[in-house]
Structures are given as C-alpha cells and as structure tokens.
Design a protein around this motif. Structure first.
Motif, PDB file in Angstrom:
ATOM      1  N   LEU A  50       0.833  -1.211   0.000  1.00  0.00           N
ATOM      2  CA  LEU A  50       0.000   0.000   0.000  1.00  0.00           C
ATOM      3  C   LEU A  50       0.865   1.258   0.000  1.00  0.00           C
ATOM      4  CD1 LEU A  50      -3.053  -0.427   2.431  1.00  0.00           C
ATOM      5  CD2 LEU A  50      -3.091   0.237   0.026  1.00  0.00           C
ATOM      6  N   PHE A  51       1.873   1.264   0.836  1.00  0.00           N
ATOM      7  CA  PHE A  51       2.755   2.437   0.922  1.00  0.00           C
ATOM      8  C   PHE A  51       3.493   2.681  -0.392  1.00  0.00           C
ATOM      9  CE2 PHE A  51       2.592   1.821   5.647  1.00  0.00           C
ATOM     10  CZ  PHE A  51       2.106   3.083   5.957  1.00  0.00           C
ATOM     11  N   ARG A  52       3.862   1.598  -1.083  1.00  0.00           N
ATOM     12  CA  ARG A  52       4.603   1.739  -2.332  1.00  0.00           C
ATOM     13  C   ARG A  52       3.752   2.374  -3.432  1.00  0.00           C
ATOM     14  NH1 ARG A  52       7.670  -4.159  -2.273  1.00  0.00           N
ATOM     15  NH2 ARG A  52       9.456  -3.517  -0.993  1.00  0.00           N
ATOM     16  N   LYS A  53       2.445   2.266  -3.319  1.00  0.00           N
ATOM     17  CA  LYS A  53       1.552   2.810  -4.334  1.00  0.00           C
ATOM     18  C   LYS A  53       1.296   4.308  -4.163  1.00  0.00           C
ATOM     19  CE  LYS A  53      -1.025  -1.460  -5.247  1.00  0.00           C
ATOM     20  NZ  LYS A  53      -2.364  -2.121  -5.164  1.00  0.00           N
ATOM     21  N   LEU A  54       1.795   4.878  -3.065  1.00  0.00           N
ATOM     22  CA  LEU A  54       1.543   6.292  -2.797  1.00  0.00           C
ATOM     23  C   LEU A  54       2.166   7.179  -3.860  1.00  0.00           C
ATOM     24  CD1 LEU A  54       2.063   6.709   1.057  1.00  0.00           C
ATOM     25  CD2 LEU A  54      -0.070   6.959  -0.206  1.00  0.00           C
ATOM     26  N   ALA A  55       1.455   8.226  -4.220  1.00  0.00           N
ATOM     27  CA  ALA A  55       1.996   9.217  -5.151  1.00  0.00           C
ATOM     28  C   ALA A  55       3.075  10.038  -4.448  1.00  0.00           C
ATOM     29  CB  ALA A  55       0.882  10.123  -5.660  1.00  0.00           C
ATOM     30  N   ASP A  56       3.960  10.628  -5.232  1.00  0.00           N
ATOM     31  CA  ASP A  56       5.072  11.408  -4.672  1.00  0.00           C
ATOM     32  C   ASP A  56       4.577  12.605  -3.864  1.00  0.00           C
ATOM     33  OD1 ASP A  56       6.875   9.682  -5.817  1.00  0.00           O
ATOM     34  OD2 ASP A  56       7.151  10.903  -7.626  1.00  0.00           O
ATOM     35  N   ASP A  57       3.390  13.158  -4.241  1.00  0.00           N
ATOM     36  CA  ASP A  57       2.897  14.354  -3.568  1.00  0.00           C
ATOM     37  C   ASP A  57       1.891  14.046  -2.463  1.00  0.00           C
ATOM     38  OD1 ASP A  57       0.917  13.439  -5.200  1.00  0.00           O
ATOM     39  OD2 ASP A  57       0.376  15.404  -6.050  1.00  0.00           O
ATOM     40  N   ALA A  58       1.803  12.775  -2.051  1.00  0.00           N
ATOM     41  CA  ALA A  58       0.859  12.413  -0.988  1.00  0.00           C
ATOM     42  C   ALA A  58       1.264  13.086   0.326  1.00  0.00           C
ATOM     43  CB  ALA A  58       0.820  10.905  -0.812  1.00  0.00           C
ATOM     44  N   GLU A  59       0.298  13.681   0.999  1.00  0.00           N
ATOM     45  CA  GLU A  59       0.583  14.408   2.232  1.00  0.00           C
ATOM     46  C   GLU A  59       0.068  13.645   3.456  1.00  0.00           C
ATOM     47  OE1 GLU A  59       0.694  19.112   1.377  1.00  0.00           O
ATOM     48  OE2 GLU A  59      -1.312  18.250   1.341  1.00  0.00           O
ATOM     49  N   TYR A  60       0.875  13.628   4.503  1.00  0.00           N
ATOM     50  CA  TYR A  60       0.499  13.069   5.802  1.00  0.00           C
ATOM     51  C   TYR A  60       0.055  11.604   5.692  1.00  0.00           C
ATOM     52  CZ  TYR A  60       0.109  18.131   6.225  1.00  0.00           C
ATOM     53  OH  TYR A  60       0.348  19.482   6.165  1.00  0.00           O
ATOM     54  N   GLN A  61       0.686  10.843   4.788  1.00  0.00           N
ATOM     55  CA  GLN A  61       0.319   9.440   4.600  1.00  0.00           C
ATOM     56  C   GLN A  61       1.416   8.548   5.160  1.00  0.00           C
ATOM     57  OE1 GLN A  61      -2.552   8.587   3.740  1.00  0.00           O
ATOM     58  NE2 GLN A  61      -3.396   9.670   1.979  1.00  0.00           N
ATOM     59  N   ASP A  62       1.722   8.728   6.430  1.00  0.00           N
ATOM     60  CA  ASP A  62       2.772   7.925   7.052  1.00  0.00           C
ATOM     61  C   ASP A  62       2.198   6.854   7.965  1.00  0.00           C
ATOM     62  OD1 ASP A  62       1.770   9.602   8.972  1.00  0.00           O
ATOM     63  OD2 ASP A  62       3.713  10.161   9.822  1.00  0.00           O
ATOM     64  N   ALA A  63       0.880   6.602   7.856  1.00  0.00           N
ATOM     65  CA  ALA A  63       0.251   5.606   8.717  1.00  0.00           C
ATOM     66  C   ALA A  63      -0.931   4.964   7.990  1.00  0.00           C
ATOM     67  CB  ALA A  63      -0.218   6.242  10.021  1.00  0.00           C
ATOM     68  N   LEU A  64      -1.252   3.730   8.397  1.00  0.00           N
ATOM     69  CA  LEU A  64      -2.420   3.013   7.885  1.00  0.00           C
ATOM     70  C   LEU A  64      -3.527   3.048   8.939  1.00  0.00           C
ATOM     71  CD1 LEU A  64      -0.659  -0.204   6.511  1.00  0.00           C
ATOM     72  CD2 LEU A  64      -1.408   1.778   5.193  1.00  0.00           C
ATOM     73  N   PHE A  65      -4.763   3.135   8.473  1.00  0.00           N
ATOM     74  CA  PHE A  65      -5.913   3.071   9.367  1.00  0.00           C
ATOM     75  C   PHE A  65      -6.509   1.670   9.261  1.00  0.00           C
ATOM     76  CE2 PHE A  65      -5.225   7.497   8.501  1.00  0.00           C
ATOM     77  CZ  PHE A  65      -5.440   8.096   9.737  1.00  0.00           C
ATOM     78  N   VAL A  66      -6.493   0.957  10.369  1.00  0.00           N
ATOM     79  CA  VAL A  66      -6.876  -0.454  10.391  1.00  0.00           C
ATOM     80  C   VAL A  66      -8.348  -0.582  10.742  1.00  0.00           C
ATOM     81  CG1 VAL A  66      -6.348  -2.720  11.347  1.00  0.00           C
ATOM     82  CG2 VAL A  66      -4.539  -0.998  11.149  1.00  0.00           C
ATOM     83  N   ILE A  67      -9.073  -1.410   9.971  1.00  0.00           N
ATOM     84  CA  ILE A  67     -10.494  -1.649  10.242  1.00  0.00           C
ATOM     85  C   ILE A  67     -10.744  -3.149  10.325  1.00  0.00           C
ATOM     86  CG2 ILE A  67     -11.254   0.480   9.116  1.00  0.00           C
ATOM     87  CD1 ILE A  67     -12.032  -1.235   6.682  1.00  0.00           C
ATOM     88  N   ASP A  68     -11.868  -3.517  10.945  1.00  0.00           N
ATOM     89  CA  ASP A  68     -12.277  -4.924  10.934  1.00  0.00           C
ATOM     90  C   ASP A  68     -13.176  -5.170   9.729  1.00  0.00           C
ATOM     91  OD1 ASP A  68     -14.812  -3.990  11.548  1.00  0.00           O
ATOM     92  OD2 ASP A  68     -14.697  -4.536  13.659  1.00  0.00           O
TER      93      ASP A  68
END
Length: 449
Positions: A158-176
């Motif tokens: 998921l992190f590898r798919k981030l665009a270069d200009d993605a902001e504040y995307q240093d965490a995943l939100f986990v759901i059930d």
C-alpha cells in the motif's frame, strides 16, 4: 517581475489592473499554493477578482474557492452564469462540494449531485448527517485503509503505491471486516518486520480518536496537540469516516483565532473586504445600533447628575478618566477569560479562584493608580476632595470591571452567545455606567453636601 524572484501577492494584485499583464497574470497565480491564490483574489476588487478567477485552470478555480472566505466566494458565485456554474461543478470532488455547497445555488448543487457515482453520493450523504461545525462533515477520505487480518507485506504494498505528492500518509488506518476502526499503524513500525506477520500486532494503542460529532475546533486542537500527522475520524458506531490531518487541523485553528479577533470588533471573519456596500453596511449596523443604545444608557446616567456638573465643572473634565481606566482593566480580564474558555482551561470549579485572583489584581492596580490620579488632580485643581472622589471612583470601577470581566464571558457562554463577539460591548456599558455613577454620585455627596 524577474523569473528568479519569488512571486509577491501585492505585485499580482497590482497587475490585475494592468491589461498588458493580464495574459501573464494567470501563469503567475498558478505558481502559488491554493491558499495564496485565495488571498490574492480576496485582495482584488470584485470586478478584477472575477475576471482573474475565470482565467485560472478549473482545478485552481475550485481549490482557490475552498480557501476563500464565505462572503468572498459567494460574491463570485453571484457573478457566474448557468453555463459557468455547470462547468465548475462537473468535475468537482465530494470534499470540495461539501465545502462549497452553502454558497452554491440550490439548482447547481442538485446538478452536481446528479453527476456523482454511488460511492461518492454515499460519502456526501454521510457527511451531511453532521452539522457544518462538526468533524464528521469534513473527514478526509483520502485514507490508507487496511484490514486487521492483513499481513505486513500487504501494508508495504500500500505504501509503495503512494503518489510522490501524498501528504500526511505515514500511517495506515486499520479496520475490521464490518468497517469499524481498530487502530493506527505507523510505516516506521513495519520496517524490517517479517512480511507474514499480521498488521494487527503493530497497532499504536496510544493514538487518540476524533469523534464525528466532535466540534471542528475541538477536534483540530486534538490533532494539533497529538504529535500525529493525522487522526482517524469515527462515527458513533466506531465505523471509520476518514481522517483529520495536521495540515487541515492547523488551518482550522488559524481560522478560529482569526474569527475571535474579528469578533472583538463586532465583525464577521467571513466578510469580504470588497463586498458590496449595502451588504457590509447591513452587517455592521446591528453592532453600531447596540453600541448606540449603550451610549444612551451612559448619557442618561450622566444626565442624572446635571446639577452637579453645572456647579463643579472639574467633574466633567475628569469623567473620561474614570470610564477609561475601568474599561481597560475590564478588557484585560475579559481577554484572559475568553482565551481560557476557548482553550477549555476554565471550569466551574475554578470560577471563584479566578474571581479572587482578578479582584486582587484589580484592588492593587485600583489603589495604586487612584493615588496617582488623586495627587495629579490635586495639583491640577487644588482640591483634595475632588482628588479623593476620583480616586475612590476609580477603585470602585476597576473592582467592578474585574468582576464583570470574569463573569460576563461565563454567562454569555452559558447562553450560547459568543463572548468574543458581544463581551466587550456589555463590559464597556457596565464600566461606563458604574464609573460615571460612582464618580458623579460621590461628587454630589462630598462636593455639594
């Protein structure tokens, strides 16, 4: 303007009046951040603003509108025809539509909604279940979501798919599996971990959660103080609505502080600097009228002592000093109280402690400056009685101002009235009336007895 020089908003505004610069103006604005474009547009008179805004690329038009004050963008909407409005909303994202819908003509809003797909419409419907001052309405859906049963390798993908200009995307939100929020996982916590381990093992238990029905100011304060770049926004049933990022939170805090500053002058922070004359006059008329009523009340109090003023002219000369000292002292206390209430530092348990503290400050300053003014008055008019009268009146007024400065914002907040908006008007009335009554009453008692 040289190419290697930073762009200056003042220069851009000046160029908007120059036909020779018109072609380059759009290029200059497009180099700015959306917030800077909004500031530049708001600094232009309405005619130049609309023509300049229309020259922008559609994406820049929408982005600038979302950062503009409500009144300023409303004035742009009023200048657009049906075709221009349709073109504006055709490709609009849901979060932009939510931000702009209050100023958008109803028919255009319905047209925009008709062009949304099912998932976008569901997002919009969920957002509109919250009030326009609640976090759930503005939850950002640009979120990295992963199931609690996923593996570390899935998270890394998921992190590898981030665009270069993605902001504040240093965490995943986990759901059930039902969509309920389970926690937050930092990218750094996954570094070097075996790829087969479940993501659930790396959930940060200390990350706070923003509730959808929480006030936007409160949620923004929570994010800005949390140390996280973004926090989850969840519904009452714990289902993930989106996130509130640190960038958006700080922008909300800034707007809130600006609002409080404008309210102290009886102005609306959303007011357009170049709004039509009638609209601005209508907004300000109310507070001018309230101020006029309070001025008449103070004048009526002075009128009660007309005979005293005719016989002791010195009292008329000295009256403004009494009112001014009380007003300043009260405003200092009022400002501290409003700030404390805004930061939630004041509770019913601390009311009396604050009152005792402010009474002590008022008493010390009252006695100190009463002595200074009394001595000055004696050398001015050669009468110790007049000096004593004004000194005592100032002590009384400063003490009353301290009490008023503490309790006026508390009472206004209990009545759901913004103390920053109306507190200073009420306080000024109290200190003027009490100051004049105390000074002229004591003057009558001691000088005409």
């Amino acid at each position: 303007m040289a190419d290697n020089q930073p762009l200056d908003i003042e220069d851009i505004v000046r160029d908007s009046f120059d036909q020779r610069e018109a072609e380059q103006l759009t290029d200059k604005l497009s180099q700015l951040e959306p917030e800077e474009i909004a500031i530049a547009l708001e600094a232009m008179p309405l005619e130049q603003r609309v023509s300049t805004w229309l020259g922008l690329h559609l994406d820049d038009q929408v982005a600038a509108l979302t950062y503009m004050r409500v009144d300023a963008r409303d004035n742009i909407f009023k200048q657009l025809d049906e075709e221009q409005l349709h073109a504006l909303v055709e490709g609009m994202e849901v979060d932009d539509l939510i931000e702009l819908l209050d100023e958008m003509p109803q028919r255009i809003y319905h047209y925009a909604c008709s062009r949304l797909d099912a998932s976008q419409r569901a997002w919009l419907e969920t957002a509109l279940t919250y009030d326009d001052d609640q976090c759930g309405r503005y939850a950002d859906h640009d979120v990295l979501i992963i199931n609690k049963n996923a593996k570390v390798r899935d998270a890394v993908r998921l992190f590898r798919k981030l665009a270069d200009d993605a902001e504040y995307q240093d965490a995943l939100f986990v759901i059930d599996r039902t969509g309920r929020y389970a926690g937050l996982v930092h990218a750094t916590s996954l570094l070097g971990q075996p790829s087969h381990l479940p993501v659930e093992q790396f959930i940060d238990d200390d990350a706070p959660v923003v509730r959808g029905d929480m006030e936007l100011d409160q949620g923004s304060e929570m994010v800005s103080r949390s140390g996280y770049t973004a926090l989850a926004v969840v519904a009452a049933d714990d289902k993930l609505l989106g996130r509130l990022s640190i960038g958006e939170a700080l922008e909300n805090v800034r707007r809130s502080l600006e609002s409080q500053f404008m309210h102290t002058a009886g102005l609306d922070e959303e007011e357009d600097l170049f709004a039509p004359v009638f609209d601005s006059a209508k907004r300000r008329a109310l507070w001018l009228g309230i101020n006029l009523l309070t001025a008449f009340l103070a004048a009526w109090t002075i009128g009660l002592f007309e005979a005293t003023l005719q016989q002791v002219v010195a009292l008329a000369v000295l009256m403004p000093i009494v009112a001014s000292m009380g007003g300043i002292a009260g405003s200092q206390t009022l400002t501290l109280m409003i700030r404390g209430l805004a930061l939630e530092q004041i509770t019913p348990q601390t009311y009396m402690t604050l009152l005792r503290k402010e009474l002590g400050v008022g008493a010390i300053n009252g006695v100190l400056w009463a002595l200074v003014i009394a001595v000055t008055t004696y050398f001015w008019f050669g009468d110790w009685i007049i000096g004593g009268v004004i000194g005592l009146a100032i002590v009384i007024n400063i003490v009353v101002a301290a009490i008023s400065g503490v309790f006026i914002p508390i009472w206004l907040e209990k009545l759901n009235i913004d103390p920053a908006l109306s507190g200073s008007v009420i306080l000024t009335t109290v200190t003027d009336v009490i100051g004049f009554f105390a000074f002229l009453g004591l003057g009558t008692l001691f000088l005409l007895a």
